[in-house]
Design a protein around this motif. Sequence first.
Motif, mmCIF file in Angstrom:
data_model
loop_
_atom_site.group_PDB
_atom_site.id
_atom_site.type_symbol
_atom_site.label_atom_id
_atom_site.label_comp_id
_atom_site.label_asym_id
_atom_site.label_seq_id
_atom_site.Cartn_x
_atom_site.Cartn_y
_atom_site.Cartn_z
ATOM 1 N N UNK A 1 0.836 -1.207 0.000
ATOM 2 C CA UNK A 1 0.000 0.000 0.000
ATOM 3 C C UNK A 1 0.868 1.254 0.000
ATOM 4 N N UNK A 2 1.878 1.271 0.841
ATOM 5 C CA UNK A 2 2.786 2.421 0.918
ATOM 6 C C UNK A 2 3.604 2.563 -0.370
ATOM 7 N N UNK A 3 4.063 1.435 -0.939
ATOM 8 C CA UNK A 3 4.863 1.504 -2.172
ATOM 9 C C UNK A 3 4.041 2.015 -3.345
ATOM 10 N N UNK A 4 2.810 1.525 -3.502
ATOM 11 C CA UNK A 4 1.956 1.991 -4.597
ATOM 12 C C UNK A 4 1.622 3.467 -4.431
ATOM 13 N N UNK A 5 1.351 3.881 -3.221
ATOM 14 C CA UNK A 5 1.025 5.274 -2.957
ATOM 15 C C UNK A 5 2.202 6.190 -3.283
ATOM 16 N N UNK A 6 3.400 5.756 -2.919
ATOM 17 C CA UNK A 6 4.598 6.550 -3.201
ATOM 18 C C UNK A 6 4.920 6.544 -4.696
ATOM 19 N N UNK A 7 4.745 5.424 -5.361
ATOM 20 C CA UNK A 7 5.054 5.323 -6.792
ATOM 21 C C UNK A 7 4.174 6.245 -7.627
ATOM 22 N N UNK A 8 2.879 6.271 -7.319
ATOM 23 C CA UNK A 8 1.949 7.090 -8.098
ATOM 24 C C UNK A 8 1.723 8.479 -7.501
#
Length: 156
Positions: free
Chosen positions: A94-101
Motif C-alpha cells: 500500500x505504501x509503495x503503490x502510494x509513493x510510486x503514483x
Amino acid sequence: MRLDPLSLPVSFSAHDTRAAGGIRQVELHRERVVLRRAVSGMRMAVNLRVSDFLGIALRELDDSRMMLVLVHRDPSLTIPLCVDDDPSEIAAAWAMWSETFALPQLQDTHREAAPRRRRRNAIRDRRPRFLMRRRVGHLLNPASIYRGEREIIARN
C-alpha cells in the motif's frame, strides 16, 4: 494476484462486468493507465492519467483477504493492484503503490456503479431549443379590423 510497483510498465487482465467476455486488458505505466475492453462488440481503449485517480484504497474481501485498488471516480474504471492474506505485506505494498503514483492512501471506499439515469424527454432533440422557450404573447402592432363599414379604402 500481486503486481510489483517497481516493475512498471506492466500489462495484465482484470475482471470487468460490463466488458464482453468479462475481461479487460490493463496497461499500467507510471504516468498513465490504458484500459482495453470490448462492450457489445465495440472495441475501445480508455487512456487515463494516473493523476485522474483518487488514490490507493485498501478493501477487505471475504475471509481474511485484503485487496489494494487504484480508485477512480467512476467505479467501473477502478483497477485491482494486489490481493493478499498477510496484513504486513499488504501495508508495505500500500505504501509503495502510494509513493510510486504520488496518490493518497484511502480506506475502503467501495461503491457500486450507479444505474444509468433516464433522459427526461425522449423527443427533446427534435425541436430547436429556442422554440421551446418561446411564449405566445401580444403583437407589437396589432392589425386594425373594421367591421360594419360599407367601403374599405387602402391608403399608402
